[in-house]
Structures are given as C-alpha cells and as structure tokens.
Design a protein around this motif. Structure first.
Motif, mmCIF file in Angstrom:
data_model
loop_
_atom_site.group_PDB
_atom_site.id
_atom_site.type_symbol
_atom_site.label_atom_id
_atom_site.label_comp_id
_atom_site.label_asym_id
_atom_site.label_seq_id
_atom_site.Cartn_x
_atom_site.Cartn_y
_atom_site.Cartn_z
ATOM 1 N N SER A 127 0.821 -1.211 0.000
ATOM 2 C CA SER A 127 0.000 0.000 0.000
ATOM 3 C C SER A 127 0.855 1.262 0.000
ATOM 4 O O SER A 127 0.448 2.295 -0.534
ATOM 5 C CB SER A 127 -0.919 -0.003 1.222
ATOM 6 N N GLU A 129 3.449 1.799 -1.688
ATOM 7 C CA GLU A 129 3.928 2.102 -3.032
ATOM 8 C C GLU A 129 2.833 2.724 -3.899
ATOM 9 O O GLU A 129 3.128 3.286 -4.965
ATOM 10 C CB GLU A 129 4.430 0.813 -3.700
ATOM 11 N N LEU A 130 1.595 2.641 -3.448
ATOM 12 C CA LEU A 130 0.476 3.088 -4.267
ATOM 13 C C LEU A 130 0.593 4.559 -4.649
ATOM 14 O O LEU A 130 0.378 4.939 -5.805
ATOM 15 C CB LEU A 130 -0.842 2.848 -3.519
ATOM 16 N N GLY A 131 0.953 5.399 -3.685
ATOM 17 C CA GLY A 131 1.062 6.832 -3.969
ATOM 18 C C GLY A 131 2.135 7.122 -5.008
ATOM 19 O O GLY A 131 1.934 7.948 -5.913
ATOM 20 N N ASN A 133 3.187 5.062 -7.316
ATOM 21 C CA ASN A 133 2.695 4.567 -8.603
ATOM 22 C C ASN A 133 1.746 5.561 -9.254
ATOM 23 O O ASN A 133 1.823 5.820 -10.457
ATOM 24 C CB ASN A 133 1.982 3.219 -8.404
ATOM 25 N N ILE A 134 0.859 6.128 -8.465
ATOM 26 C CA ILE A 134 -0.093 7.111 -8.997
ATOM 27 C C ILE A 134 0.652 8.338 -9.518
ATOM 28 O O ILE A 134 0.351 8.861 -10.602
ATOM 29 C CB ILE A 134 -1.115 7.508 -7.906
ATOM 30 N N ALA A 135 1.655 8.784 -8.753
ATOM 31 C CA ALA A 135 2.419 9.965 -9.153
ATOM 32 C C ALA A 135 3.184 9.730 -10.450
ATOM 33 O O ALA A 135 3.203 10.585 -11.338
ATOM 34 C CB ALA A 135 3.381 10.367 -8.035
ATOM 35 N N THR A 136 3.830 8.562 -10.589
ATOM 36 C CA THR A 136 4.612 8.293 -11.803
ATOM 37 C C THR A 136 3.711 8.100 -13.022
ATOM 38 O O THR A 136 4.046 8.532 -14.124
ATOM 39 C CB THR A 136 5.498 7.053 -11.604
ATOM 40 N N ILE A 137 2.562 7.460 -12.814
ATOM 41 C CA ILE A 137 1.624 7.307 -13.935
ATOM 42 C C ILE A 137 1.100 8.672 -14.378
ATOM 43 O O ILE A 137 0.977 8.951 -15.579
ATOM 44 C CB ILE A 137 0.460 6.371 -13.536
ATOM 45 N N ALA A 138 0.808 9.535 -13.400
ATOM 46 C CA ALA A 138 0.360 10.891 -13.738
ATOM 47 C C ALA A 138 1.453 11.655 -14.477
ATOM 48 O O ALA A 138 1.189 12.382 -15.444
ATOM 49 C CB ALA A 138 -0.038 11.637 -12.470
ATOM 50 N N SER A 141 1.521 10.698 -18.008
ATOM 51 C CA SER A 141 0.291 10.999 -18.747
ATOM 52 C C SER A 141 0.160 12.472 -19.112
ATOM 53 O O SER A 141 -0.501 12.812 -20.095
ATOM 54 C CB SER A 141 -0.937 10.575 -17.918
ATOM 55 N N ARG A 190 10.117 4.034 -13.038
ATOM 56 C CA ARG A 190 9.376 2.791 -13.264
ATOM 57 C C ARG A 190 10.274 1.721 -13.881
ATOM 58 O O ARG A 190 10.135 0.529 -13.592
ATOM 59 C CB ARG A 190 8.155 3.059 -14.145
#
Length: 310
Positions: A127, A129-131, A133-138, A141, A190
C-alpha cells in the motif's frame, strides 16, 4: 575496442548523412515557396525569381543536393536565409543553451528517479507504493506543454519566484528543467523499479543475504549493480533526445536553444538553418549513444562491446 569504435564512427557518419539528406529532400518537396517569405509585399514574378536564384532554389532538387554535398565536404552547410550568416555558426551559438538544459534535466532525473525507483522496488505491491505509482503514472500521462504552463502560472506569474521566460537569470533554468524532468523521472523510476524487483527476487541475493551482507549493500551494490545497464541505456537515450531540442518546452519558456531555433526556421522556411540543426543534433545524439555503449564493460566486465551493441 578500436575496431568497434571505428565501426560506430562510420555508422554515425552514415546516419548523419542519411538524416540530413532526407530532411534536404523533404523540405524542398513540401508545399510553399520560401522566396515568398523573403520578398516584399505583393512581389512580382521577377522579384520572386531573383530571390530563388539568390538562394539557389531555381535549380532542380538533384542539382541543389549535389551543390549541398560539395559545400558540406568543405565544412559549409549553407548560409541562413534569415540571419544572412553561416547556418552552422547560428546553430553553434544556440547549442550551449540546449546542452545546459539537457544536462540539468538529466541530472535531476537521475538524482530523483533512481532512489525513487529503488524505494518503489523495496516496497513493491504494498500500500505504501500506491502513492508513488499514482504519481509516476500521472507524470507519464501529462503533456509537457501543459506542465510548463501550470508551472509558469503558479511559480512565475502568481508567486514570482522564477523568471517566466528566456535566460535572464540563474533561476530561469529551473522551470524548464522541472518541466522536462517530470516525464523523465516517471519513465526512469518505473524502469528502475521493474529491474530492481527482478534482481531483488534473484537467488544470488538470497545467498548473499545468508552470508550476512547488509541490506544496504544488497540493494545498491548487488541488485542495483545488476540493474544499472538498462537504466544507463535509458538515461543515455533520453539525454540524446533532449540534445535534439526539447522543442515544446523551449517554445513555452522561450528558451534560446536549438528547439526554438528550428521552430522559427521552419516558419521562415530557412532550409540551410534547418539542415544545420539536424546535422549537429543527430551527430551529438549518436556520440552520446556511443559513449553509453563504451560504458557497458566498465559497469559489467562480463559484457563485451559487440554484445552490448546487439
């Protein structure tokens, strides 16, 4: 190694030549008449023809190309239509700004992305790592021009912390550097995470841990050491791309580099200037790729240059 280096130099020369030749032909096949950009208002046919003769555009494309090659072998890529100066000289004046921006962006990328990727790998599928992951995906994008505009509005216009455009002060480089680095950090972190997850789960690491080696050494010396080659390759590739001119970012921030220069040259249909820009940036990018290849045996003695190239 000497044979490999000579082979790569030959490939660099051939690639630069093909890229320049392709741009040369495509520019002249594109619709529009460059003479119209440099003619007075409501020009006559005679005036347009005189400008074409002045720029050497009245000849057929094959004849123009042969003339271009003759001058190129003498170290002359032509005279800029707009600046009325040697095109290579104009490009070399702008190149230090692009190199400075590229170096700053790749340093920020490496300093942030590598520790972030390692941190994500150590906490993979948790859990915490979730933040990240969201930041790198954003970060992957969001388009860089949008990031640039947001940073300009917030930090230059509203807060007034940084210069909004140009190269007027030492802080002028901050916003364009951050704009470029956001996407690169997302991509590289990533990649680091993916490579580290594989290596952290490898049997050799279990054996090393059983011998009492510290977790810090296991992470950085063993796991990251074996992940370094793809990471360095990615950093080198991204740096080479930046040297080709981060066009959108340079235009947004009016950064006086080759990216902004080539955009203006395209608007003015300044053929020699575009050709000089392509030639210089392609050679720089290929030299960077060669240096990255030469680093492989230093990072991992098991890698030979021929295998690294493959």
């Amino acid at each position: 190694m000497l044979t490999y280096v000579l082979k790569r130099i030959g490939q660099t020369v051939l690639t630069a030549f093909l890229a320049t030749a392709t741009v040369f032909v495509l520019l002249r096949m594109a619709p529009g008449d460059p003479a119209a950009n440099y003619a007075p208002p409501n020009p006559t046919s005679a005036q347009l023809e005189a400008i074409r003769q002045q720029f050497g555009l009245d000849q057929s494309i094959p004849v123009q190309f042969v003339t271009f090659l003759q001058h190129l072998f003498q170290g002359d890529v032509g005279t800029s239509f707009f600046f009325k100066r040697p095109a290579l000289e104009v490009v070399m004046e702008r190149l230090p700004y692009t190199i400075t921006l590229a170096v700053a962006a790749i340093v920020v990328t490496a300093v942030v992305a590598i520790p972030l990727g390692v941190w994500m790998a150590r906490r993979a599928n948790t859990s915490s790592e979730l933040g990240a992951n969201i930041a790198t995906i954003a970060g992957q994008s969001m388009p860089d021009f949008w990031i640039g505009f947001v940073l300009l509005i917030v930090f230059a216009v509203n807060l007034g912390w940084f210069a909004p455009a140009g190269f007027s002060s030492g802080t002028s480089i901050v916003l364009p550097t951050v704009t470029i680095a956001i996407l690169q950090v997302a991509l590289i972190s990533r990649l680091v995470r993916r490579e580290m997850v594989v290596n952290l789960a490898s049997p050799y690491l279990t054996v090393a841990r059983s011998r009492g080696i510290s977790e810090r050494a296991l992470t950085w010396r063993y796991a990251f050491g074996n992940s370094a080659i793809p990471v360095v390759t990615a950093l080198g590739t991204r740096f080479a791309a930046m040297l080709n001119g981060v066009v959108i970012v340079e235009v947004v921030f009016k950064w006086p580099g080759v990216g902004e220069l080539v955009v203006n040259a395209l608007k003015q249909r300044d053929f020699p200037l575009i050709q000089a820009t392509v030639l210089v940036t392609v050679v720089l990018a290929l030299v960077v790729q060669l240096l990255v290849d030469l680093l492989y045996p230093l990072m991992d003695p098991r890698v030979r240059l021929g295998e690294a190239s493959a």
